[in-house]
Design a protein around this motif. Structure first.
Motif, PDB file in Angstrom:
ATOM      1  N   LEU A 104      -1.685 -20.170  10.951  1.00 53.36           N
ATOM      2  CA  LEU A 104      -2.162 -19.581   9.696  1.00 53.36           C
ATOM      3  C   LEU A 104      -3.687 -19.649   9.594  1.00 53.36           C
ATOM      4  CD1 LEU A 104       0.576 -21.008   7.325  1.00 53.36           C
ATOM      5  CD2 LEU A 104       0.172 -18.579   7.793  1.00 53.36           C
ATOM      6  N   ARG A 105      -4.271 -20.761   9.991  1.00 56.37           N
ATOM      7  CA  ARG A 105      -5.734 -20.861   9.940  1.00 56.37           C
ATOM      8  C   ARG A 105      -6.379 -19.853  10.903  1.00 56.37           C
ATOM      9  NH1 ARG A 105      -8.175 -24.738   7.060  1.00 56.37           N
ATOM     10  NH2 ARG A 105      -6.899 -26.451   6.236  1.00 56.37           N
ATOM     11  N   ALA A 106      -5.791 -19.687  12.077  1.00 59.25           N
ATOM     12  CA  ALA A 106      -6.321 -18.703  13.022  1.00 59.25           C
ATOM     13  C   ALA A 106      -6.213 -17.295  12.452  1.00 59.25           C
ATOM     14  CB  ALA A 106      -5.567 -18.802  14.350  1.00 59.25           C
ATOM     15  N   LEU A 107      -5.104 -17.002  11.781  1.00 59.71           N
ATOM     16  CA  LEU A 107      -4.922 -15.685  11.175  1.00 59.71           C
ATOM     17  C   LEU A 107      -5.921 -15.467  10.033  1.00 59.71           C
ATOM     18  CD1 LEU A 107      -3.048 -13.285  11.653  1.00 59.71           C
ATOM     19  CD2 LEU A 107      -1.451 -14.285  10.009  1.00 59.71           C
ATOM     20  N   HIS A 108      -6.159 -16.506   9.259  1.00 59.55           N
ATOM     21  CA  HIS A 108      -7.144 -16.428   8.175  1.00 59.55           C
ATOM     22  C   HIS A 108      -8.527 -16.074   8.735  1.00 59.55           C
ATOM     23  CE1 HIS A 108      -9.370 -17.427   4.543  1.00 59.55           C
ATOM     24  NE2 HIS A 108     -10.059 -18.344   5.200  1.00 59.55           N
ATOM     25  N   GLU A 109      -8.904 -16.712   9.810  1.00 59.68           N
ATOM     26  CA  GLU A 109     -10.203 -16.427  10.426  1.00 59.68           C
ATOM     27  C   GLU A 109     -10.249 -15.004  10.977  1.00 59.68           C
ATOM     28  OE1 GLU A 109     -12.861 -18.324  10.360  1.00 59.68           O
ATOM     29  OE2 GLU A 109     -11.768 -19.852   9.224  1.00 59.68           O
ATOM     30  N   ARG A 110      -9.164 -14.563  11.586  1.00 62.19           N
ATOM     31  CA  ARG A 110      -9.145 -13.217  12.165  1.00 62.19           C
ATOM     32  C   ARG A 110      -9.234 -12.141  11.081  1.00 62.19           C
ATOM     33  NH1 ARG A 110      -4.004 -11.276  15.441  1.00 62.19           N
ATOM     34  NH2 ARG A 110      -4.145 -13.455  16.097  1.00 62.19           N
ATOM     35  N   ILE A 111      -8.494 -12.317   9.984  1.00 64.77           N
ATOM     36  CA  ILE A 111      -8.565 -11.343   8.894  1.00 64.77           C
ATOM     37  C   ILE A 111      -9.974 -11.291   8.314  1.00 64.77           C
ATOM     38  CG2 ILE A 111      -7.753 -10.841   6.548  1.00 64.77           C
ATOM     39  CD1 ILE A 111      -4.997 -11.919   7.432  1.00 64.77           C
ATOM     40  N   GLY A 112     -10.600 -12.454   8.177  1.00 69.31           N
ATOM     41  CA  GLY A 112     -11.967 -12.482   7.671  1.00 69.31           C
ATOM     42  C   GLY A 112     -12.948 -11.773   8.572  1.00 69.31           C
ATOM     43  N   ALA A 113     -12.711 -11.841   9.893  1.00 65.47           N
ATOM     44  CA  ALA A 113     -13.643 -11.233  10.844  1.00 65.47           C
ATOM     45  C   ALA A 113     -13.331  -9.777  11.151  1.00 65.47           C
ATOM     46  CB  ALA A 113     -13.624 -12.032  12.148  1.00 65.47           C
ATOM     47  N   GLU A 114     -12.037  -9.421  11.175  1.00 61.98           N
ATOM     48  CA  GLU A 114     -11.635  -8.103  11.667  1.00 61.98           C
ATOM     49  C   GLU A 114     -11.008  -7.195  10.607  1.00 61.98           C
ATOM     50  OE1 GLU A 114      -9.004  -8.764  14.931  1.00 61.98           O
ATOM     51  OE2 GLU A 114     -10.441 -10.041  16.033  1.00 61.98           O
ATOM     52  N   GLY A 115     -10.640  -7.753   9.460  1.00 61.44           N
ATOM     53  CA  GLY A 115      -9.969  -6.942   8.449  1.00 61.44           C
ATOM     54  C   GLY A 115      -8.471  -7.175   8.455  1.00 61.44           C
ATOM     55  N   PRO A 116      -7.714  -6.375   7.724  1.00 63.25           N
ATOM     56  CA  PRO A 116      -6.285  -6.627   7.514  1.00 63.25           C
ATOM     57  C   PRO A 116      -5.506  -6.772   8.820  1.00 63.25           C
ATOM     58  CG  PRO A 116      -7.047  -4.841   6.114  1.00 63.25           C
ATOM     59  CD  PRO A 116      -8.173  -5.148   7.044  1.00 63.25           C
ATOM     60  N   PHE A 117      -4.508  -7.649   8.781  1.00 61.73           N
ATOM     61  CA  PHE A 117      -3.579  -7.763   9.900  1.00 61.73           C
ATOM     62  C   PHE A 117      -2.558  -6.643   9.766  1.00 61.73           C
ATOM     63  CE2 PHE A 117       0.301  -9.093  11.961  1.00 61.73           C
ATOM     64  CZ  PHE A 117      -0.158  -9.592  13.175  1.00 61.73           C
ATOM     65  N   VAL A 118      -2.312  -5.907  10.852  1.00 61.38           N
ATOM     66  CA  VAL A 118      -1.428  -4.735  10.824  1.00 61.38           C
ATOM     67  C   VAL A 118      -0.148  -5.023  11.581  1.00 61.38           C
ATOM     68  CG1 VAL A 118      -1.183  -2.313  11.468  1.00 61.38           C
ATOM     69  CG2 VAL A 118      -3.388  -3.152  10.616  1.00 61.38           C
ATOM     70  N   ALA A 119       0.971  -4.688  10.964  1.00 61.56           N
ATOM     71  CA  ALA A 119       2.288  -4.760  11.606  1.00 61.56           C
ATOM     72  C   ALA A 119       3.037  -3.480  11.237  1.00 61.56           C
ATOM     73  CB  ALA A 119       3.050  -5.997  11.146  1.00 61.56           C
ATOM     74  N   TYR A 120       4.219  -3.313  11.824  1.00 62.29           N
ATOM     75  CA  TYR A 120       5.009  -2.098  11.562  1.00 62.29           C
ATOM     76  C   TYR A 120       6.458  -2.485  11.257  1.00 62.29           C
ATOM     77  CZ  TYR A 120       1.004   0.503  13.133  1.00 62.29           C
ATOM     78  OH  TYR A 120      -0.269   1.017  13.234  1.00 62.29           O
ATOM     79  N   SER A 121       6.897  -2.100  10.059  1.00 59.46           N
ATOM     80  CA  SER A 121       8.285  -2.337   9.695  1.00 59.46           C
ATOM     81  C   SER A 121       9.161  -1.233  10.281  1.00 59.46           C
ATOM     82  CB  SER A 121       8.449  -2.381   8.169  1.00 59.46           C
ATOM     83  OG  SER A 121       8.136  -1.127   7.604  1.00 59.46           O
ATOM     84  N   ALA A 122      10.420  -1.559  10.515  1.00 60.19           N
ATOM     85  CA  ALA A 122      11.400  -0.589  11.000  1.00 60.19           C
ATOM     86  C   ALA A 122      12.448  -0.383   9.911  1.00 60.19           C
ATOM     87  CB  ALA A 122      12.053  -1.090  12.277  1.00 60.19           C
ATOM     88  N   ARG A 123      12.701   0.855   9.565  1.00 58.87           N
ATOM     89  CA  ARG A 123      13.691   1.185   8.555  1.00 58.87           C
ATOM     90  C   ARG A 123      14.564   2.330   9.060  1.00 58.87           C
ATOM     91  NH1 ARG A 123      11.981  -2.943   7.157  1.00 58.87           N
ATOM     92  NH2 ARG A 123      10.841  -3.471   5.261  1.00 58.87           N
ATOM     93  N   HIS A 124      15.847   2.259   8.740  1.00 60.57           N
ATOM     94  CA  HIS A 124      16.680   3.435   8.978  1.00 60.57           C
ATOM     95  C   HIS A 124      17.632   3.655   7.814  1.00 60.57           C
ATOM     96  CE1 HIS A 124      18.742   0.152  11.280  1.00 60.57           C
ATOM     97  NE2 HIS A 124      19.834   0.661  10.781  1.00 60.57           N
ATOM     98  N   LEU A 125      17.809   4.915   7.517  1.00 62.58           N
ATOM     99  CA  LEU A 125      18.763   5.359   6.500  1.00 62.58           C
ATOM    100  C   LEU A 125      20.054   5.684   7.230  1.00 62.58           C
ATOM    101  CD1 LEU A 125      18.818   6.183   3.396  1.00 62.58           C
ATOM    102  CD2 LEU A 125      18.657   8.530   4.236  1.00 62.58           C
TER     103      LEU A 125
END
Length: 262
Positions: free
Chosen positions: A232-253
């Motif tokens: 979590l601390r590493a992620l906090h530093e990365r978001i501060g330096a690079e901007g939002p963390f991006v992921a992709y959700s998967a959905r199906h109807l």
């Protein structure tokens, strides 16, 4: 004078104090975003409820989606029921849905539904934990429809793997739309429609990550801030330096129907 960004400690403390019951995601406003599927599940559900005689919503959470859909249904079904296994959500769903005539019940631990055969002509669910296809088929009337939006294969795994490391491709394979379609057919249902989308998610601070993983507990089983403090601390530093963390959700109807002769 520039304002200092919130500290790691303050963001995490705020996220840990936030309630996690129900499926109200308003806490994330301004802190995280997720694109929505193009098919508009809740609005589509409202249209189907207007044509149903008896409807069941599985894994209803806090009842928010069902409440939204029923509020847009001029002629609701004669019989309305919902299931929810987690007690805090069940209590919340009962408070929200009882005024709309919905009975909220707790399902059996083995997935059996406490309803007679052929009780509902519409069974719905938004993000069921595990669809028990044979039970869904059993409680549907001949010609009845299962209409649901599912979480798909490797949904948000970009985030999951930040904590668990690289995972094999077959993890969560049972959630793949092909696998679920096959399971529905094996249970005797006809699959009439499947639509699949991957949707961009952005986490703007580490608090949003913490709240998400506390709320969606199956993503990183056993997640606690103490257990994953280094990540979590590493992620906090990365978001501060690079901007939002991006992921992709998967959905199906998925829409499946019990055959008239079955």
């Amino acid at each position: 004078m520039p304002t200092e960004p919130p500290s790691y400690e303050s963001l995490v403390a705020e996220a840990e104090s936030a309630p996690t019951d129900g499926w109200d995601f308003s806490w994330f406003e301004g802190r995280a975003t997720e694109a929505r599927p193009s098919w508009g599940y809740a609005v589509s559900l409202a249209g189907r409820l207007a044509r149903a005689d008896a409807a069941l919503d599985l894994d209803t959470g806090g009842g928010e989606v069902m409440d939204f859909a029923l509020a847009r249904t001029a002629t609701p079904p004669r019989v309305l029921a919902a299931t929810e296994a987690w007690p805090p959500n069940a209590a919340r769903a009962t408070r929200l849905l009882r005024p709309r005539g919905v009975v909220v019940v707790t399902p059996a631990g083995d997935g059996r539904l406490p309803f007679p055969d052929a009780a509902f002509d519409l069974v719905s669910s938004r993000h069921p934990v595990t669809p028990h296809w044979r039970e869904i088929a059993r409680v549907l009337t001949p010609g009845g429809t299962y209409f649901a939006q599912h979480v798909g294969h490797r949904s948000a795994f970009e985030l999951v793997e930040e904590f668990l490391g690289p995972l094999p491709d077959d993890v969560s394979r049972a959630r793949h739309p092909d696998a679920e379609s096959a399971a529905a057919k094996e249970a005797g249902l006809d699959v009439v429609d499947v639509r699949v989308e991957r949707l961009r998610m952005e986490f703007h601070d580490v608090g949003a990550v913490v709240h998400f993983l506390r709320k969606v507990v199956w993503m990183v089983p056993g997640f606690t801030v103490a257990r994953y403090e280094a990540e979590l601390r590493a992620l906090h530093e990365r978001i501060g330096a690079e901007g939002p963390f991006v992921a992709y959700s998967a959905r199906h109807l998925i829409e499946a129907r019990r055959p008239l002769a079955g």
